[in-house]
Design an enzyme around this catalytic site. Structure first.
Site, PDB file in Angstrom:
ATOM      1  NE  ARG A 255      -3.974  -2.064   0.309  1.00  0.00           N
ATOM      2  CZ  ARG A 255      -3.885  -3.275  -0.219  1.00  0.00           C
ATOM      3  NH1 ARG A 255      -2.824  -3.599  -0.948  1.00  0.00           N
ATOM      4  NH2 ARG A 255      -4.837  -4.160  -0.037  1.00  0.00           N
TER       5      ARG A 255
ATOM      6  CB  SER B 236      -9.437  -2.061   3.713  1.00  0.00           C
ATOM      7  OG  SER B 236      -9.772  -3.270   3.101  1.00  0.00           O
TER       8      SER B 236
ATOM      9  CD  GLU C  87      -6.119   0.572   1.931  1.00  0.00           C
ATOM     10  OE1 GLU C  87      -6.020  -0.472   2.610  1.00  0.00           O
ATOM     11  OE2 GLU C  87      -6.738   0.610   0.850  1.00  0.00           O
TER      12      GLU C  87
HETATM   13  C1  LIG Z   1     -15.507  -0.990  -1.872  1.00  0.00           C
HETATM   14  C2  LIG Z   1     -14.034  -0.690  -1.989  1.00  0.00           C
HETATM   15  C3  LIG Z   1     -13.122  -1.731  -2.073  1.00  0.00           C
HETATM   16  C4  LIG Z   1     -11.761  -1.477  -2.189  1.00  0.00           C
HETATM   17  N1  LIG Z   1     -10.899  -2.530  -2.283  1.00  0.00           N
HETATM   18  C5  LIG Z   1      -9.571  -2.308  -2.419  1.00  0.00           C
HETATM   19  C6  LIG Z   1      -8.663  -3.410  -2.565  1.00  0.00           C
HETATM   20  O1  LIG Z   1      -9.054  -4.567  -2.595  1.00  0.00           O
HETATM   21  N2  LIG Z   1      -7.340  -3.134  -2.670  1.00  0.00           N
HETATM   22  C7  LIG Z   1      -6.870  -1.855  -2.676  1.00  0.00           C
HETATM   23  O2  LIG Z   1      -5.648  -1.674  -2.787  1.00  0.00           O
HETATM   24  N3  LIG Z   1      -7.706  -0.789  -2.546  1.00  0.00           N
HETATM   25  C8  LIG Z   1      -9.038  -0.993  -2.425  1.00  0.00           C
HETATM   26  N4  LIG Z   1      -9.892   0.067  -2.279  1.00  0.00           N
HETATM   27  C9  LIG Z   1      -9.358   1.440  -2.261  1.00  0.00           C
HETATM   28  C10 LIG Z   1      -9.399   2.157  -3.636  1.00  0.00           C
HETATM   29  O3  LIG Z   1     -10.201   1.457  -4.543  1.00  0.00           O
HETATM   30  C11 LIG Z   1      -8.010   2.311  -4.231  1.00  0.00           C
HETATM   31  O4  LIG Z   1      -7.172   3.013  -3.342  1.00  0.00           O
HETATM   32  C12 LIG Z   1      -8.031   3.062  -5.572  1.00  0.00           C
HETATM   33  O5  LIG Z   1      -6.766   3.011  -6.194  1.00  0.00           O
HETATM   34  C13 LIG Z   1      -8.471   4.514  -5.393  1.00  0.00           C
HETATM   35  O6  LIG Z   1      -8.659   5.069  -6.659  1.00  0.00           O
HETATM   36  P1  LIG Z   1      -9.353   6.486  -6.795  1.00  0.00           P
HETATM   37  O7  LIG Z   1      -9.202   6.919  -8.222  1.00  0.00           O
HETATM   38  O8  LIG Z   1     -10.713   6.458  -6.273  1.00  0.00           O
HETATM   39  O9  LIG Z   1      -8.369   7.361  -5.868  1.00  0.00           O
HETATM   40  P2  LIG Z   1      -8.649   8.648  -4.975  1.00  0.00           P
HETATM   41  O10 LIG Z   1      -9.342   8.270  -3.718  1.00  0.00           O
HETATM   42  O11 LIG Z   1      -9.281   9.720  -5.791  1.00  0.00           O
HETATM   43  O12 LIG Z   1      -7.141   9.065  -4.639  1.00  0.00           O
HETATM   44  C14 LIG Z   1      -6.321   8.191  -3.908  1.00  0.00           C
HETATM   45  C15 LIG Z   1      -4.888   8.756  -3.871  1.00  0.00           C
HETATM   46  O13 LIG Z   1      -4.324   8.754  -5.178  1.00  0.00           O
HETATM   47  C16 LIG Z   1      -3.916  10.088  -5.534  1.00  0.00           C
HETATM   48  N5  LIG Z   1      -4.158  10.229  -6.970  1.00  0.00           N
HETATM   49  C17 LIG Z   1      -5.296   9.930  -7.639  1.00  0.00           C
HETATM   50  N6  LIG Z   1      -5.133  10.117  -8.959  1.00  0.00           N
HETATM   51  C18 LIG Z   1      -3.851  10.568  -9.112  1.00  0.00           C
HETATM   52  C19 LIG Z   1      -3.076  10.963 -10.250  1.00  0.00           C
HETATM   53  N7  LIG Z   1      -3.555  10.896 -11.511  1.00  0.00           N
HETATM   54  N8  LIG Z   1      -1.811  11.401 -10.028  1.00  0.00           N
HETATM   55  C20 LIG Z   1      -1.285  11.438  -8.766  1.00  0.00           C
HETATM   56  N9  LIG Z   1      -1.976  11.077  -7.677  1.00  0.00           N
HETATM   57  C21 LIG Z   1      -3.238  10.641  -7.848  1.00  0.00           C
HETATM   58  C22 LIG Z   1      -4.770  10.995  -4.687  1.00  0.00           C
HETATM   59  O14 LIG Z   1      -4.151  12.267  -4.526  1.00  0.00           O
HETATM   60  C23 LIG Z   1      -4.826  10.197  -3.401  1.00  0.00           C
HETATM   61  O15 LIG Z   1      -3.657  10.379  -2.666  1.00  0.00           O
HETATM   62  C24 LIG Z   1     -11.276  -0.145  -2.182  1.00  0.00           C
HETATM   63  C25 LIG Z   1     -12.207   0.916  -2.115  1.00  0.00           C
HETATM   64  C26 LIG Z   1     -13.566   0.647  -2.021  1.00  0.00           C
HETATM   65  C27 LIG Z   1     -14.547   1.803  -1.983  1.00  0.00           C
END
Ligand SMILES: Cc1cc2nc3c(=O)[nH]c(=O)nc-3n(C[C@H](O)[C@H](O)[C@H](O)COP(=O)(O)OP(=O)(O)OC[C@H]3O[C@@H](n4cnc5c(N)ncnc54)[C@H](O)[C@@H]3O)c2cc1C
Length: 347
Positions: free
Chosen positions: A160, A229, A325
């Site tokens: 992570r 999580s 996380e």
């Molecule tokens: C139901 C559910 C299940 C999940 N299961 C998992 C799992 O199994 N494993 C897991 O690892 N995660 C899981 N997650 C967490 C999440 O899906 C991941 O962290 C995912 O990568 C977040 O993507 P996002 O675009 O929504 O990021 P955001 O929440 O929008 O951003 C997350 C981080 O990434 C940065 N960021 C986003 N885009 C960019 C970019 N283009 N350039 C630089 N920085 C950027 C943001 O600044 C922030 O720090 C889960 C979430 C949910 C809601």
């Protein structure tokens, strides 16, 4: 470049928290990125799909939401090299790969969010992490206004974590992620829930199983807002595990490299008696204690108060500190969870 003022982020975060940003920018070309104002003295946040983000305050900082789209596939004799725009949806990308006969990411199906956020915390599930197939990240550096190609080794991927959360934090934007998938594919069935799929299941069968397991275990954020999580699984020493096992012989644990041990944060929370706990319209999910859910609150502060309560109860019972996380975003930008102060309405 497209931008908007006084923009509501309620539909842009999977906790469905009501937050407003003074300005949101939607860069979708390098020229747009070059035109972004100099924000190094301001609070800002780069937002993907908001599924790992908690807006703590009603007022959010300035938001940059990259809109880089597009997927290109190059074939070599042994590999598929796939380049994906940061704003593509992760799960749609996984499905497209499987449809095209490009295998490897099936264990990471149904993880919400954008492709651009996936390297940031090196997403992982069902025995696989993004770092296994990611070979390069294209990243626009604010100071030089140039796109840099950061190779896998320089990404410093770990559990992570990556360089994008560390030294490159807020210094640029991921525009594209490059993967290499060997044509000689073998199913990764190391995770217990996949081991009964037989010796040679298809990638589609693995993906379907992952999807059904996830749908069984995790609440759908569109129906019950959550960020997956909430806490990371804590890593402890072997000595700590030995002490814990004396009191809790049934404690689940996962040996890691270099002798450290990963514990299951969900198990610790459940044993602390918090599964199903609910206050101020937010709660610990009734089937999956690692997931905090938002039943009816519009305030991020209520989730923070709940998370602090969970953290404190686990610390009291096990003397183990669990940390989120999920990213905590205040009006002043991202804050460390331990420095957040809960307002009196949420206590
Ligand atoms: C139901 C559910 C299940 C999940 N299961 C998992 C799992 O199994 N494993 C897991 O690892 N995660 C899981 N997650 C967490 C999440 O899906 C991941 O962290 C995912 O990568 C977040 O993507 P996002 O675009 O929504 O990021 P955001 O929440 O929008 O951003 C997350 C981080 O990434 C940065 N960021 C986003 N885009 C960019 C970019 N283009 N350039 C630089 N920085 C950027 C943001 O600044 C922030 O720090 C889960 C979430 C949910 C809601």
């Amino acid at each position: 470049m497209e931008f908007s003022h006084q923009f509501s982020l309620q539909n842009y975060n999977s906790f469905n928290i009501k937050a407003i940003t003074p300005t949101i920018y939607f860069p979708k070309t390098v020229v747009d990125l070059e035109q972004l104002p100099d924000l190094h003295d301001s609070s800002f946040y780069i937002l993907g799909d908001g599924s790992n983000t908690l807006f703590v305050d009603h007022h959010a900082p300035i938001i940059i939401k990259p809109e880089f789209k597009g997927i290109s596939i190059l074939e070599t004799p042994d590999n598929y090299i796939v380049s994906v725009g940061a704003a593509e949806n992760w799960h749609d990308f996984v499905c497209l790969c499987i449809e095209q006969g490009i295998y490897g990411l099936e264990n990471l199906a149904l993880i919400p969010g954008s492709v651009g956020a996936a390297p940031v915390q090196n997403i992982g599930a069902y025995g696989l992490e993004l770092s296994h197939f990611c070979t390069q990240v294209k990243w626009f550096e604010f100071s030089s206004k140039v796109i840099k190609e950061i190779n896998k080794n320089s990404c410093q991927f770990s559990y992570r974590d990556s360089i994008f959360k560390q030294t490159l934090y807020n210094k640029g934007i991921i525009t594209e992620v490059v993967f290499s998938f060997p044509k000689s594919w073998q199913a990764n069935l190391s995770y217990a829930g996949l081991s009964d799929l037989g010796d040679t299941p298809s990638a589609k069968a693995v993906m379907d199983r992952v999807i059904s397991l996830r749908q069984m275990k995790l609440p759908d954020p569109r129906k019950l807002p959550n960020a997956g999580s909430f806490f990371k699984n804590p890593i402890v020493t072997e000595q700590t595990l030995i002490l814990l096992k004396k009191c809790y012989p049934e404690i689940p644990f996962y040996p890691q490299n270099h002798g450290s041990i990963k514990l299951a944060a969900g198990w610790l929370i459940e044993q602390a008696g918090l599964k199903g706990y609910c206050k101020n319209g937010v709660g610990v999910h009734e089937n999956q204690a690692l997931v905090l859910v938002n039943y009816s609150s519009e305030r991020g502060q209520n989730i923070v108060a709940l998370a602090k309560h969970v953290q404190q109860q686990v610390l009291t019972k096990f003397n183990i500190s669990i940390s989120p996380e999920v990213r905590m975003i205040t009006v002043n930008g991202e804050q460390s969870f331990n420095h957040l102060v809960i307002d009196s309405e949420s206590e």
